[in-house]
Every structure is written in structure tokens, then in C-alpha cells.
Design a protein around this motif. Structure first.
Motif, mmCIF file in Angstrom:
data_model
loop_
_atom_site.group_PDB
_atom_site.id
_atom_site.type_symbol
_atom_site.label_atom_id
_atom_site.label_comp_id
_atom_site.label_asym_id
_atom_site.label_seq_id
_atom_site.Cartn_x
_atom_site.Cartn_y
_atom_site.Cartn_z
ATOM 1 N N ASN A 236 53.905 34.211 -9.025
ATOM 2 C CA ASN A 236 52.326 34.326 -8.695
ATOM 3 C C ASN A 236 51.391 34.378 -9.840
ATOM 4 N N ASN A 237 51.763 34.087 -11.029
ATOM 5 C CA ASN A 237 51.104 34.354 -11.987
ATOM 6 C C ASN A 237 50.784 32.899 -12.845
ATOM 7 N N LYS A 238 49.503 32.526 -13.362
ATOM 8 C CA LYS A 238 49.315 31.275 -13.960
ATOM 9 C C LYS A 238 50.184 31.355 -15.332
ATOM 10 N N VAL A 239 50.849 30.020 -15.639
ATOM 11 C CA VAL A 239 51.619 29.914 -16.858
ATOM 12 C C VAL A 239 50.756 29.553 -17.966
ATOM 13 N N VAL A 240 51.007 30.043 -18.985
ATOM 14 C CA VAL A 240 50.192 29.795 -20.056
ATOM 15 C C VAL A 240 50.970 28.745 -21.131
ATOM 16 N N VAL A 241 50.298 27.534 -21.440
ATOM 17 C CA VAL A 241 50.865 26.724 -22.239
ATOM 18 C C VAL A 241 50.234 26.478 -23.649
ATOM 19 N N ASP A 242 48.805 25.680 -23.313
ATOM 20 C CA ASP A 242 48.044 25.358 -24.171
ATOM 21 C C ASP A 242 46.979 26.380 -24.631
ATOM 22 N N MET A 243 46.928 26.901 -26.027
ATOM 23 C CA MET A 243 46.137 27.859 -26.388
ATOM 24 C C MET A 243 44.739 27.687 -26.514
ATOM 25 N N PHE A 244 44.278 26.185 -26.522
ATOM 26 C CA PHE A 244 42.996 25.843 -26.279
ATOM 27 C C PHE A 244 42.755 24.925 -25.151
ATOM 28 N N GLU A 245 43.429 25.359 -23.990
ATOM 29 C CA GLU A 245 43.267 24.558 -22.780
ATOM 30 C C GLU A 245 41.707 24.955 -22.223
ATOM 31 N N ASP A 246 41.381 26.232 -22.375
ATOM 32 C CA ASP A 246 40.032 26.989 -21.978
ATOM 33 C C ASP A 246 39.823 27.494 -23.175
ATOM 34 N N ARG A 247 38.887 26.647 -24.126
ATOM 35 C CA ARG A 247 38.584 27.539 -25.337
ATOM 36 C C ARG A 247 37.667 28.827 -25.163
ATOM 37 N N LYS A 248 37.100 29.052 -23.942
ATOM 38 C CA LYS A 248 36.264 30.141 -23.718
ATOM 39 C C LYS A 248 37.074 31.443 -23.546
ATOM 40 N N TYR A 249 38.371 31.237 -23.080
ATOM 41 C CA TYR A 249 39.249 32.391 -22.749
ATOM 42 C C TYR A 249 40.405 32.568 -23.550
ATOM 43 N N TRP A 250 40.909 31.720 -24.460
ATOM 44 C CA TRP A 250 42.277 31.581 -24.883
ATOM 45 C C TRP A 250 42.481 32.815 -25.716
ATOM 46 N N GLU A 251 41.400 33.090 -26.533
ATOM 47 C CA GLU A 251 41.463 34.432 -27.478
ATOM 48 C C GLU A 251 41.808 36.114 -26.701
ATOM 49 N N ILE A 252 40.688 35.929 -25.491
ATOM 50 C CA ILE A 252 41.097 37.225 -24.861
ATOM 51 C C ILE A 252 42.511 37.209 -24.134
ATOM 52 N N GLU A 253 42.825 35.927 -23.780
ATOM 53 C CA GLU A 253 44.016 35.938 -22.981
ATOM 54 C C GLU A 253 45.332 36.421 -23.737
ATOM 55 N N HIS A 254 45.331 35.723 -25.079
ATOM 56 C CA HIS A 254 46.613 36.121 -25.716
ATOM 57 C C HIS A 254 46.526 37.741 -26.244
ATOM 58 N N ILE A 255 45.554 38.198 -26.557
ATOM 59 C CA ILE A 255 45.483 39.656 -26.758
ATOM 60 C C ILE A 255 45.760 40.464 -25.533
ATOM 61 N N SER A 256 45.134 39.908 -24.452
ATOM 62 C CA SER A 256 45.326 40.650 -23.159
ATOM 63 C C SER A 256 46.909 40.716 -22.667
ATOM 64 N N LEU A 257 47.699 39.518 -22.815
ATOM 65 C CA LEU A 257 49.254 39.528 -22.740
ATOM 66 C C LEU A 257 49.791 40.624 -23.555
ATOM 67 N N ALA A 258 49.269 40.432 -24.750
ATOM 68 C CA ALA A 258 50.122 41.219 -25.895
ATOM 69 C C ALA A 258 50.019 42.418 -25.593
ATOM 70 N N LYS A 259 48.995 42.966 -25.030
ATOM 71 C CA LYS A 259 48.604 44.602 -24.847
ATOM 72 C C LYS A 259 49.492 44.703 -23.683
ATOM 73 N N LYS A 260 49.229 43.658 -22.515
ATOM 74 C CA LYS A 260 49.795 44.073 -21.336
ATOM 75 C C LYS A 260 51.547 44.185 -21.148
ATOM 76 N N ILE B 189 52.989 37.027 -29.715
ATOM 77 C CA ILE B 189 54.195 37.589 -30.283
ATOM 78 C C ILE B 189 53.615 38.377 -31.648
ATOM 79 N N LEU B 190 52.857 37.820 -32.355
ATOM 80 C CA LEU B 190 52.264 38.290 -33.482
ATOM 81 C C LEU B 190 51.216 39.605 -33.139
#
Length: 399
Positions: A57-81, A111-112
Motif C-alpha cells: 500500500n506504498n508507492k514504489v520508487v524507481v526513477d529518481m527524476f520521475e518527479d524532479r520537484k520531490y525526488w531529493e526530499i523523498e530519498h532523504i525521507s526514506l533514508a531517515k525512515k 543507501i548512501l
């Protein structure tokens, strides 16, 4: 186990075993664990992201640039989560990228950025897995503190037989649950710890020696526990029949003098010294070059004192933490407290070897831990791996 509100970020890479990640995801979700999935583009050729979205029930992330507006926030958010970050399956390519700090997609970037434990389950062709380059990359990651569920041996999708098949999903699930459960905290991350273990042997002649009943089990379990909790470990051990723990720097020694020399050689490079070895107090003044014959009714052997390793550590340690052991048969607390002060230790672990389950050559122990203020904490009978974590919990308070 209470896994409610725990978060696993699952990285899925492009291998035929990618379909097994769906089984793993289903198992984790059924245990009320939130799972966020990051897939490489190559992984989507083996399994559709929709499968994971339906399971989590969660969105799967594939393309880092799929939504350039949110990708940076998303990868940091998942890293912290992430409470645990697992990569299942992990290809030779992803292992190489992580080992060399390459962050060119959403998975490697996240991961980094994460500080959570990262568990890697390799799956690839046997020749790729055994290739020296892959093995070196795995070694690099283990030295950095990454955890591995080793691949199984068997028939692979390519038709070959050998190591490289993804470990059983049950085994991977168990490793993730253990990390979530004990949160064994990786609280020794970045620390280098020297552990001594086992007995020493002091030769009388080419076939005989003086030793003691230490099996080395306590020291070896401490070394294992330290690796689990993120430490780099140097294990200096007298002769034992125990399998050397994975991911330690192992230095085998024979005599007390050998062990003393090894400890002094590495003392400056470590943060913590744990002296769990049962070091012989005395050695024969002279080792006979030929086997001693039983010609006389009595045999007199002159003994001389061995160096006191933990005393010397106490004199030279500076800001290092030192922990000793006291195996006694009488006046346990009194003798342990005296040893603690005389050897300038930060903690001492004391046990009465006359107690059932607390002596040598068994898998359990009954310990008391005494600190510099001579406070005594008593613990009931437990396994030596459980005792090891209790000891490390007390050491962690000093870090």
C-alpha cells in the motif's frame, strides 16, 4: 516481538531472484511492518512495481527524476525512515556501486544517505560471486559495517551449480526481524575493539605444557556480539577448538608472552580492550629441549611470573576503555574489586566458577559486573551470547 510501526526499506535489483522479494515483502507486512520498496530500472524487467504496491500500500520508487520537484526530499525521507535497509536480491553491480560510493539512481543515493543497518542478500552467477573483484567489494562493505545474508549453494537460473543462489527467504526474514527486534543498536559503530580469549599454553618440553580449563567461548561470543553491534574487532586468542567468528581480525597465539606482545602491538590502534582470556600467571623458567623422562620419583619445575597483560594495558591505555574478567572460587566480589582497582579497569566481569553453569567449558554464565565506583550488578544464569550483550550494554554507557 513488537514490530508495530517498524519500517523496512527494501531495495530490489535486477536479478531473476527479484520475484522472491515479493514473498519477503508479504511476510514482513503480515507482521505489521511498514515496507517501502525502491526498485532499480533493471529490476522492473523481472517483476512489476505494481506487485509491491499491492502488497505494501506504498508507492514504489524507481526513477529518481520521475518527479524532479520531490525526488531529493523523498530519498532523504526514506533514508531517515528506515529502521532496517535491506537489498534483496543484491547483484554484483549494486554491491560494486555501494562499495565505491557511487550514487547514480534512487537506490544507491538512498543507501548512501541512510544511517540504519544495511542488510545485503547477494544473488548472482557463481563465477560472478566468486570473482575476486566481487569478493573484494563484499569485504570492503563488511569492513564498513554492512551486514550480509550469505548466498546459498545450488542450481542457479543460468544452469550452473554453486554458490550465488539467494538465501532462503525465511533466513533473510529472520535476519531483518533480529535487527528490528534487538535494535542492537550498532552502538559500537566506528569503534575498534581488541578482545583476548581462550587459554594460554606454557611449554614444559616439546610434548607437554601448562594450561587451564578455559574454552574461549566467552571471549568468542563477545567478539561476535561486537561485530553485530558495528565494531571492528581484533580477536587475539590462545588455542581453542572454536570456529573463528566472521568479520574479525584474528590473531592466534600460544603463550602468555605471545599474547602480551600481540596486545601491546595493537593497543594504540583500538578504543576498547576486553581481556576475556585466561592467561597463565606463571611459565616454566626453562623449556626442556627434549622430552622429560620419568626417571625420578619427583620432578621439580621452577616457574617464573608472566607479564600481567591487563595491568600493563591499565598503565598505558590513556583514554581507552578497559574491561577485565575475574574467575574466582572464593571471595568473588572482594577479589574482583581489588583487581579492578589494581589494573585501572573501567569495568570487571566476575563469575564464581564453582557455580553450576558458570564455570569453564559450558555455554552459559552467571556474572556480576562491577564499575569503577565498585557498584555491583548481578545477573542470573544466561547464555554466553546473552551475557555478552549485557556486558556490551554496560560498556556502551561509557562511550
Amino acid at each position: 516481538m513488537n514490530t508495530s510501526k517498524k519500517n523496512v526499506v527494501l531495495g530490489v535489483t535486477g536479478g531473476i531472484a527479484a520475484y522472491k522479494a515479493a514473498d519477503l515483502t508479504s511476510r514482513l507486512v503480515k507482521k505489521d511492518i511498514n515496507v517501502d520498496v525502491i526498485m532499480t530500472k533493471e529490476a522492473t524487467n523481472f517483476i512489476n512495481p505494481l506487485t509491491f504496491e499491492a502488497l505494501t500500500n506504498n508507492k514504489v520508487v524507481v526513477d529518481m527524476f520521475e518527479d524532479r520537484k520531490y525526488w531529493e526530499i523523498e530519498h532523504i525521507s526514506l533514508a531517515k525512515k528506515a529502521d532496517v535497509f535491506a537489498i534483496v536480491p543484491a547483484t554484483a553491480n549494486i554491491i560494486a556501486k555501494i562499495a565505491h560510493g557511487i550514487a547514480d539512481d534512487m537506490l544507491t543515493t538512498t543507501i548512501l544517505a541512510t544511517k540504519s543497518p544495511v542488510l545485503i542478500a547477494p544473488a548472482m552467477n557463481t563465477n560472478m560471486y566468486t570473482n575476486p573483484v566481487t569478493q573484494k567489494n563484499i569485504k570492503i562493505l563488511k569492513e564498513y559495517g554492512f551486514l550480509f545474508v550469505e548466498p546459498a549453494a545450488g542450481r542457479l537460473a543460468c544452469g550452473t551449480y554453486g554458490a550465488g543462489r539467494l538465501a532462503d527467504v525465511e533466513e533473510i526474514e529472520k535476519a531483518i526481524l533480529e535487527l528490528l527486534d534487538n535494535e542492537k543498536k550498532r552502538d559500537f559503530e566506528g569503534k575498534k575493539v581488541l578482545v583476548t580469549a581462550g587459554p594460554t599454553r606454557e611449554p614444559l618440553d616439546p610434548v607437554r605444557y601448562i594450561t587451564n580449563r578455559s574454552s574461549g567461548k566467552m571471549g568468542y561470543e563477545i567478539a561476535k556480539a561486537l561485530v553485530e553491534r558495528g565494531a571492528q574487532v581484533i580477536l587475539i586468542s590462545g588455542p581453542t577448538y572454536i570456529e573463528v567468528p566472521k568479520d574479525v581480525t584474528f590473531i592466534p597465539v600460544e603463550t602468555a608472552v605471545d599474547m602480551y606482545n600481540a596486545v601491546m602491538m595493537h593497543l594504540n590502534e583500538v578504543d576498547i580492550v576486553i581481556g576475556a582470556a585466561a592467561v597463565s600467571d606463571y611459565r616454566p623458567k626453562e623449556m626442556k629441549k627434549e622430552k622429560i623422562k620419568k626417571d625420578e620419583e619427583k620432578l621439580t619445575i621452577e616457574l617464573v611470573k608472566n607479564p600481567d597483560i591487563m595491568y600493563e594495558v591499565g598503565q598505558k591505555k590513556g583514554n581507552k576503555i578497559s574491561i577485565g574478567f575475574a574467575a574466582e572460587t572464593t571471595n568473588l566480589v572482594e577479589y574482583a574489586q581489588r583487581k579492578l582497582k589494581e589494573k585501572n579497569m573501567d569495568l570487571i566481569v566476575a563469575n564464581d566458577v564453582t557455580q553450576k553453569g558458570a564455570g569453564f567449558e559450558v555455554d552459559t554464565n552467571i556474572i556480576k559486573i562491577i564499575d569503577r565506583d565498585l557498584n555491583v550488578k548481578e545477573y542470573p544464569l544466561m547464555t554466553k551470547i546473552e551475557a555478552s550483550h549485557v556486558i556490551l550494554d554496560e560498556i556502551a554507557k561509557l562511550l
